[in-house]
Design an enzyme around this catalytic site. Structure first.
Site, short mmCIF file in Angstrom:
data_model
loop_
_atom_site.label_atom_id
_atom_site.label_comp_id
_atom_site.label_asym_id
_atom_site.label_seq_id
_atom_site.Cartn_x
_atom_site.Cartn_y
_atom_site.Cartn_z
N ASP A 117 23.82 -21.61 12.08
CA ASP A 117 25.03 -20.68 11.46
C ASP A 117 24.89 -21.48 9.85
OD1 ASP A 117 26.74 -18.80 11.03
OD2 ASP A 117 28.49 -20.01 11.67
N HIS A 151 18.25 -16.88 5.19
CA HIS A 151 17.65 -16.69 6.49
C HIS A 151 16.26 -17.27 6.28
CE1 HIS A 151 20.84 -14.76 8.10
NE2 HIS A 151 20.87 -13.54 7.43
N LEU A 200 7.01 -29.54 24.87
CA LEU A 200 8.39 -29.10 24.70
C LEU A 200 8.41 -27.56 25.05
CD1 LEU A 200 11.01 -29.25 22.91
CD2 LEU A 200 9.91 -28.23 20.71
C1 FPP Z 1 23.45 -17.30 11.05
O1 FPP Z 1 23.78 -17.49 9.56
C2 FPP Z 1 22.29 -16.99 11.16
C3 FPP Z 1 21.80 -15.86 11.74
C4 FPP Z 1 22.40 -15.09 12.26
C5 FPP Z 1 20.15 -15.83 12.04
C6 FPP Z 1 19.52 -17.13 12.29
C7 FPP Z 1 18.15 -17.03 12.03
C8 FPP Z 1 17.41 -17.63 11.62
C9 FPP Z 1 17.64 -19.15 11.42
C10 FPP Z 1 16.08 -17.12 10.62
C11 FPP Z 1 14.99 -16.57 11.62
C12 FPP Z 1 14.57 -17.18 13.08
C13 FPP Z 1 13.60 -17.38 13.60
C14 FPP Z 1 13.40 -18.16 14.83
C15 FPP Z 1 12.25 -17.41 12.60
P1 FPP Z 1 24.91 -16.54 8.99
O2 FPP Z 1 24.04 -15.38 8.40
O3 FPP Z 1 25.86 -15.85 9.82
O4 FPP Z 1 25.53 -17.14 7.85
P2 FPP Z 1 27.05 -17.18 7.27
O5 FPP Z 1 27.78 -17.44 8.27
O6 FPP Z 1 27.06 -18.23 6.25
O7 FPP Z 1 27.17 -15.67 6.60
#
Ligand code: FPP
Length: 235
Positions: free
Chosen positions: A15, A32, A126
């Protein structure tokens, strides 16, 4: 009771990508992108930790409700990740598996997921489990329906339903329960992630935003975990 725990499986709620980007005056999608780069770095650092399973929450069933632009950008990143990762996965002897509601993803992404799973199926250093279009309540409901169908068809009796037979109906059936769950970015919620599987998991919350979460902090959490007392409800 021994106070040294062995960590076999880490699950992470990645997150804080959006806030990471906002702090830098950049669009959320840039966060992201950095988050996706960190997925590769953290997967590499698993080697040093001795951990055999890593489960990452990449996209939840609720994430479909984000703006079309953000969903498209995340799908694009996932698509690129699936294209690029085969070499890295094979070189590092990583088995990749996906959990979630696959039918909601594009045919293109589903095909690539299937291909990576098949190619890496025999790798053994893994297991990298990526939760994509994943929701734990949906997973549990689908398990309940499968079991109800089996009872209805006289394949099993109600008395046969146990914790083990239930676990066998989940997407994670071949994966042990997590020992550690980490959520980055300071939020202290589970957000529909692995609700059945984390019954006895040790929880760690860190203020670090996902793109900044690195190997040192990961190893530090594993170290803290080794000295936590796990009682599993006993005294
Ligand atoms: C949360 O941050 C993250 C996500 C909803 C997506 C997680 C995705 C990635 C790490 C990238 C893609 C993954 C792979 C496997 C290539 P948020 O957007 O909720 O952040 P915020 O809470 O600060 O708004």
């Amino acid at each position: 009771m021994s106070t040294t725990n062995i960590c076999n499986h880490i699950a992470i709620i990645m997150d804080g990508n959006g806030r990471w980007a906002k702090k830098r005056g950049m669009p959320r999608t840039f966060g992201h992108k950095k988050g996706a780069e960190n997925v590769v770095k953290i997967t590499r650092s698993m080697k040093e930790s001795g951990v055999k399973y890593l489960t990452l929450y990449a996209f939840s069933t609720e994430n479909w409700q984000r703006s079309k632009d953000e969903v498209d950008a995340l799908m694009q990143l996932l698509n690129e990740y699936l294209d690029k990762e085969l070499k890295e996965i094979m070189e590092n002897n990583v088995r990749i598996v996906f959990i979630g509601e696959r039918y909601m993803l594009s045919d293109d992404i589903q095909k690539k997921m299937h291909f990576l799973e098949a190619e890496s199926a025999k790798n053994s250093d893994l297991t990298l489990c990526i939760a994509l279009s994943y929701g734990s309540r949906q997973e549990i409901l689908s398990a309940v329906k499968n079991i109800a169908r089996k009872v209805q068809n006289n394949q099993i009796s109600i008395e046969d339903i146990s914790q083990d037979t239930f676990s066998d109906e989940l997407y994670t059936k071949d994966i042990p329960d997590p020992d550690i769950l980490i959520r980055t970015s300071g939020e202290q919620r589970i957000s529909n992630y692995l609700l059945w599987q984390i019954a006895y998991t040790e929880l760690f919350f860190t203020d670090t935003l996902w793109p900044d979460f690195g190997k040192d902090e990961l190893l530090d959490i594993i170290k803290k975990f080794t000295s936590r007392e796990r009682r599993y409800g006993k005294n």
